[in-house]
Enzyme design. Structure first.
Site, PDB file in Angstrom:
ATOM      1  N   ARG A 131       0.855  -1.199   0.000  1.00 22.68           N
ATOM      2  CA  ARG A 131       0.000   0.000   0.000  1.00 22.68           C
ATOM      3  C   ARG A 131       0.885   1.242   0.000  1.00 22.68           C
ATOM      4  NH1 ARG A 131      -3.717  -2.127   4.929  1.00 22.68           N
ATOM      5  NH2 ARG A 131      -5.007  -3.606   3.776  1.00 22.68           N
ATOM      6  N   ARG A 225     -11.079   4.726  11.083  1.00 26.24           N
ATOM      7  CA  ARG A 225      -9.828   4.411  10.374  1.00 26.24           C
ATOM      8  C   ARG A 225      -9.995   4.600   8.864  1.00 26.24           C
ATOM      9  NH1 ARG A 225      -6.833  -1.385  11.131  1.00 26.24           N
ATOM     10  NH2 ARG A 225      -8.626  -2.111   9.935  1.00 26.24           N
ATOM     11  N   ARG A 236     -15.694  -7.707   9.167  1.00 21.83           N
ATOM     12  CA  ARG A 236     -14.798  -7.550  10.327  1.00 21.83           C
ATOM     13  C   ARG A 236     -15.573  -7.514  11.639  1.00 21.83           C
ATOM     14  NH1 ARG A 236      -9.137  -5.452   8.608  1.00 21.83           N
ATOM     15  NH2 ARG A 236      -9.247  -6.004   6.420  1.00 21.83           N
TER      16      ARG A 236
END
Ligand SMILES: Nc1ncnc2c1ncn2[C@@H]1O[C@H](COP(=O)(O)OP(=O)(O)OP(=O)(O)O)[C@@H](O)[C@H]1O
Length: 286
Positions: A131, A225, A236
């Site tokens: 990333r 986030r 999640r």
């Protein structure tokens, strides 16, 4: 005048003959000192001049300095004092830090990295693309899927898993190399990884479960986030619900509460310190 009298009186009490208390309180008094007590057998208060003589003699009888005293103690005992450590140094420790996605594993580990240089944070190998901002060898070892599967074939990974579509695994050589240098090893894995590591390492490693103070706090952290879309968030959150059930398989639980990052890091450090002070040390062999 009052002070002089009281000094004299207290000496009289201490030197009172045949007092079992006096003998118990001075079990290692030299013979010379007992003779001095005997010298004042009378029950009348000790004269002031005599009591000040006692103190002078006591000072003069003391050895001149520490070195001389040590030498004389060694001579009396018949052997030199040993300066080697009384206990062997603690074994290198493997600390497994795990917890649901978004609980703050990376954040806690980043802080630990700043506060402890006796720890080695194992860099995981991954097949996921790098990333922006990530550094190869620091954040992860980025490898292709083929390279990753070759590492699996050569038994080079302590544990590996397919996480959200990408392979992640822990290289063994890194752990061996740093343990040999005396470092404690920190492994950051998801709950599934922790389960596998428990099966492989048993009680030879210490397992820390990082938890949020509530489900709401965890979800808010994940949302803020901004690294997952809505569907990924749902996966999640559902996984996190299931993962909390596994806390019982860990040695310690550390709550990383909102705005209390430092407390969580301190608690992890305390766990490490307590483990290093254990009489029966864990002993991991990789
Ligand atoms: N004690 C805390 N208080 C407030 N925010 C926190 C705290 N700890 C971590 N965070 C924030 O929560 C978010 C998730 O943290 P982090 O990325 O470290 O979680 P993680 O467990 O490593 O997640 P993943 O397993 O998905 O990689 C980050 O934005 C981080 O800054």
């Amino acid at each position: 005048m009052f002070r002089r009298l009281s000094t004299s009186f207290s000496l009289y009490i201490i030197s009172k003959p045949k007092s079992p208390f006096a003998l118990q309180r001075n079990p290692i008094k030299s013979e010379k000192q007992y003779q001095r007590f005997d010298h004042s057998l009378s029950l009348t208060p000790t004269p002031l001049v005599f009591s000040s003589n006692i103190r002078m003699n006591h000072t003069q009888a003391a050895p001149v300095n520490k070195i001389e005293l040590l030498r004389s103690l060694e001579a009396s005992l018949g052997h030199a004092f040993d300066s080697n450590p009384v206990c062997p140094p603690p074994n290198p420790l493997i600390i497994v830090i795990s917890g649901p996605s978004g609980v703050g594993k990376d954040t806690v580990i980043k802080k630990l990295r700043e506060s402890r240089d006796s720890l080695h944070f194992v860099v995981t190998a991954t097949s996921r693309p790098m990333r922006p901002g990530e550094v190869n060898g620091k954040d992860y070892f980025f490898v292709s899927k083929e390279e990753f599967l070759q590492m699996v074939d050569k038994n080079e990974l302590l544990e590996y898993a397919l996480v959200y579509g990408d392979y992640k695994g822990i290289p063994k050589t890194q752990i061996r190399e740093y343990m040999a240098k005396g470092y404690d090893i920190v492994l950051r894995v998801d709950i599934q990884g922790a389960r596998t590591l428990r099966r492989i390492l048993g009680d030879s490693a210490v397992f820390v479960f990082l938890a949020a103070e509530s489900e709401m706090a965890l979800v808010e952290r994940l949302v803020e986030r901004k690294t997952e879309n809505r569907e990924e968030l749902l996966v999640r959150i559902a996984t996190a619900r299931e993962e909390v059930q596994h806390v019982k398989n860990f040695d310690y639980v550390v709550v990383n509460a909102e705005g209390k990052l430092d407390s969580a890091v301190k608690l992890v450090e305390s766990v490490i310190d307590a483990e290093k002070a254990k009489v029966r040390q864990r002993s991991a062999v990789i």
